[in-house]
Write an enzyme that holds these catalytic residues in place. Structure first.
Site, mmCIF file in Angstrom:
data_model
loop_
_atom_site.group_PDB
_atom_site.id
_atom_site.type_symbol
_atom_site.label_atom_id
_atom_site.label_comp_id
_atom_site.label_asym_id
_atom_site.label_seq_id
_atom_site.Cartn_x
_atom_site.Cartn_y
_atom_site.Cartn_z
ATOM 1 N N HIS A 33 1.478 -44.778 104.086
ATOM 2 C CA HIS A 33 1.862 -43.404 104.419
ATOM 3 C C HIS A 33 1.308 -42.432 103.372
ATOM 4 O O HIS A 33 0.856 -41.339 103.715
ATOM 5 C CB HIS A 33 3.391 -43.271 104.455
ATOM 6 C CG HIS A 33 4.050 -44.074 105.526
ATOM 7 N ND1 HIS A 33 4.800 -45.190 105.265
ATOM 8 C CD2 HIS A 33 4.059 -43.925 106.877
ATOM 9 C CE1 HIS A 33 5.272 -45.684 106.402
ATOM 10 N NE2 HIS A 33 4.824 -44.953 107.394
ATOM 11 N N GLN A 149 -1.737 -46.767 119.460
ATOM 12 C CA GLN A 149 -0.956 -45.530 119.376
ATOM 13 C C GLN A 149 -1.880 -44.327 119.191
ATOM 14 O O GLN A 149 -1.692 -43.280 119.810
ATOM 15 C CB GLN A 149 0.020 -45.635 118.201
ATOM 16 C CG GLN A 149 0.707 -44.342 117.827
ATOM 17 C CD GLN A 149 1.817 -44.553 116.825
ATOM 18 O OE1 GLN A 149 2.914 -44.963 117.196
ATOM 19 N NE2 GLN A 149 1.576 -44.268 115.555
#
Ligand code: PAF
Length: 307
Positions: A33, A149
């Site tokens: 992240h 995704q």
């Protein structure tokens, strides 16, 4: 770092910060992240990170209840990474009473994760569209690890003409090659050691498939429609055998593969032989943990350097 939990606080933060980049997350933040935040900051926009464990993208027997949640630890990661705004909506903010709208996605959402987790991409597309509406970012950043995704989000942004640029960041890996994921923390120590076989087997498979691309330049073309050609059917067979052998190797190392496929990188349709724009996708269970990985099979192996 500003923290917003309501739409009013978010609007005030947006007014103060100006145009934003968004990194959507479900928390349990790790170095992967942080690499998204770093990539977003490099473009010069203040970075907003959303943390929302989205119930709509979890199936009834999935890990929604036990998905790791540690807001204090996540906020510390965001501060250290130079995030400008943390967007932490409650479920009632994301899905207000009477909420009646969902985004139905087909095309790249149909196979693989879409088939293994019915409704998953409806949940992802719906929450990502809401996050875009709430934060109105100029750009949004997604990790390539969740390759399908990304294709689903890109398709949705294109189809709905949403005014946001989607950027992707390569998968960050642990020293032994395992793709970073919030779910890796569920692995028992022995499973964690074995998990490194997933990227290792995928890498070997990629090398094998790449070697099929080198021999015949026509294999690099997107024309996949020549089943009558003897060379093509030999290639198709070789691809099937390579996939089957890798599947068997995964099982031998204790994985239960959900799928292992060579696909077109954008449509996610399975393809019969490696070519420019092809990609490997794998999902496999190790104990109770479901691991995903993906690698591009885009180019033949580089020629060895001249002595
Ligand atoms: O990749 C994730 O963490 C989630 O699917 C996302 C994009 C934040 C939507 O909930």
């Amino acid at each position: 770092m500003l923290i917003a939990r309501t739409i009013e606080a978010l609007d005030a933060a947006r007014a103060a910060l100006g145009p934003l980049a968004l990194v959507p997350t479900m928390g349990a933040l790790h170095a992967g992240h942080v690499s998204l935040i770093t990539a977003a900051r490099a473009q010069g926009l203040p970075v907003a990170v959303s943390i929302f464990v989205n119930p709509l993208q979890f199936g009834p027997n999935e890990d929604f209840a036990r998905y790791p949640r540690d807001e204090e630890a996540d906020l510390a990661v965001l501060r250290a990474a130079g995030c400008a705004l943390a967007w932490l909506p409650e479920t009632s903010v994301m899905y207000p009473p009477g909420d009646a709208t969902m985004i139905e996605v087909v095309g790249p959402a149909l196979r693989w994760e879409g088939a293994a987790r019915p409704g998953h991409f409806r949940g992802v597309a719906t929450v990502v569209a809401k996050l875009f509406g709430q934060t109105r970012p100029e750009r949004a950043y997604f990790g390539e690890k969740d390759w399908q995704q990304v294709q689903v989000v890109r398709r949705m942004v294109h189809d709905l003409a949403l005014p946001v640029i989607i950027s992707t960041v390569p998968t960050l890996r642990e020293p032994d090659g395992l793709a970073m994921s919030s779910r890796n923390r569920y692995l028992a120590p022995e499973e964690r050691r074995r998990a490194a076989w997933l990227p290792a087997i995928l890498r070997d498979l990629r090398v094998e498939l790449q070697s099929m691309m080198g021999a015949d330049p026509s294999n690099d073309s997107a024309d996949d429609n020549a089943d009558n050609n003897a060379d093509d059917s030999a290639d198709n067979n070789a691809t099937k055998l390579a996939l089957a052998a890798a599947h068997t190797r995964l099982e031998a190392h204790g994985f239960k593969p959900d799928y292992l496929a060579l696909v077109d990188a954008v449509s996610l349709e399975p393809i019969a032989r490696p070519r420019a724009g092809s990609r490997l996708l794998v999902a496999a269970r190790l104990g109770t943990v479901r691991l995903l990985d993906t690698m591009s099979v885009d180019h033949p192996p580089a020629a060895p350097a001249a002595p």
